[in-house]
Design an enzyme around this catalytic site. Structure first.
Site, PDB file in Angstrom:
ATOM      1  N   SER A 169       7.927  31.981  31.243  1.00 30.00           N
ATOM      2  CA  SER A 169       7.797  31.023  30.133  1.00 30.00           C
ATOM      3  C   SER A 169       6.500  30.249  30.341  1.00 30.00           C
ATOM      4  CB  SER A 169       8.986  30.052  30.181  1.00 30.00           C
ATOM      5  OG  SER A 169       8.792  28.950  29.309  1.00 30.00           O
ATOM      6  N   TYR A 220      14.975  24.526  34.532  1.00 34.56           N
ATOM      7  CA  TYR A 220      14.287  25.557  33.739  1.00 34.56           C
ATOM      8  C   TYR A 220      12.879  25.790  34.291  1.00 34.56           C
ATOM      9  CZ  TYR A 220      13.054  28.253  29.556  1.00 34.56           C
ATOM     10  OH  TYR A 220      12.671  29.260  28.705  1.00 34.56           O
TER      11      TYR A 220
END
Ligand SMILES: NC(=O)c1ccc[n+]([C@@H]2O[C@H](COP(=O)([O-])OP(=O)(O)OC[C@H]3O[C@@H](n4cnc5c(N)ncnc54)[C@H](O)[C@@H]3O)[C@@H](O)[C@H]2O)c1
Length: 252
Positions: free
Chosen positions: A143, A156
């Protein structure tokens, strides 16, 4: 003639979003596709979409945070199609939203279990099977949050930075033995994960657009095209990369 004719591809988190797109594009390129997910209904829908387009796919229910499920998933792929050439380790969840000292331990464990340990376990089981066939290609979904930090997103961000680290190690360990391991780093992409967050919040939707120098958020196929490219011979000299596919998100 597809660029992946005769190949077998496995995609985790393939019941929706980016994983569904990559499963469909792997099939478009001629690969036989194993659609893996915890969501059996969504997985069946992905298989149906591929079949309707003339491709070959089958569903395997697997929770990537379970070692046994991951082992069974890879075994099922080989049992069904005889080999494994390409893997897109993509399953992920959103979460967090509170400062580090207030982070809920159960959210940390769940996120790390799925998005970091899950990727590790997937590669651990995929690589030996690929070595038997003389090589392969693995793409892990990291990401923009693997390249920069975000407040309130300890698990995350840590998991996605970790995925990039794992990608580099696996590339170094196996690049000379015929397995290319790379990662994609999507910016904001219009998937169910993002739809849930923006559906009742037009201000958030506009804010997300403003963060992307290209002037919009992405589409799942735009990430999937990069994933499939990283699994074809067209990217034969690309190894250990963390490729932003993000409309310039991490540039400023
Ligand atoms: N959408 C974005 O803006 C964006 C941006 C950067 C990175 N990503 C990453 O892309 C990947 C895919 O995200 P998406 O946006 O397509 O999300 P999504 O929610 O649309 O799809 C995720 C899929 O993963 C599956 N999944 C969740 N937990 C699982 C588990 N334990 N085992 C197996 N499958 C599981 C879900 O059932 C779902 O089908 C994730 O790793 C996510 O972190 C997404």
């Amino acid at each position: 003639m597809g660029t992946l004719n005769g190949k077998v591809a496995l995609v985790t988190g393939a019941a929706a979003g980016i994983g569904r797109s990559s499963a469909r594009l792997f099939a478009r390129e001629g690969a036989q596709v194993v659609v893996a997910d915890i969501d059996a209904d969504g997985g069946a829908e992905t298989v149906r979409l591929i079949s309707d387009a003339g491709g070959e796919a089958s569903f395997v229910r697997a929770d990537v945070s379970s070692r046994d499920d991951v082992a069974d998933m890879v075994r099922a792929a080989v049992d069904k199609y005889g080999a494994l050439d390409c893997a897109h380790n993509n399953a992920g969840i959103a979460g967090g939203g509170y400062p580090l000292a207030e982070f809920h331990d159960e959210d940390w464990d769940r996120a790390i279990g799925i998005m970091l340990t899950g990727v590790y376990q997937c590669m651990k089981h995929e690589i030996p099977v690929m070595l038997e066939r003389g090589g392969g290609a693995i793409v892990n979904t990291a990401s923009g949050a693997g390249l920069i930090g975000f407040p309130g997103q300890a698990a995350y961000v840590a998991s996605k930075h970790g995925v990039i680290g794992l990608t580099k190690v696996a590339a170094l360990d196996y690049g000379a033995r015929g397995i290319r391991v790379n990662a994609v780093c999507p910016g904001t992409v219009r998937t169910p994960m993002v739809d849930t967050a923006v559906s009742n919040d037009p201000a958030l939707a506009a804010h997300l657009v403003s963060l992307h120098p290209i002037g919009r958020i992405g589409k799942p196929d735009e990430v999937a095209e990069a994933v499939v490219w990283l699994c074809t011979d067209a990217s034969s000299f690309v190894l250990g990369a963390a490729l932003p596919v993000d409309g310039g998100y991490v540039l400023p």
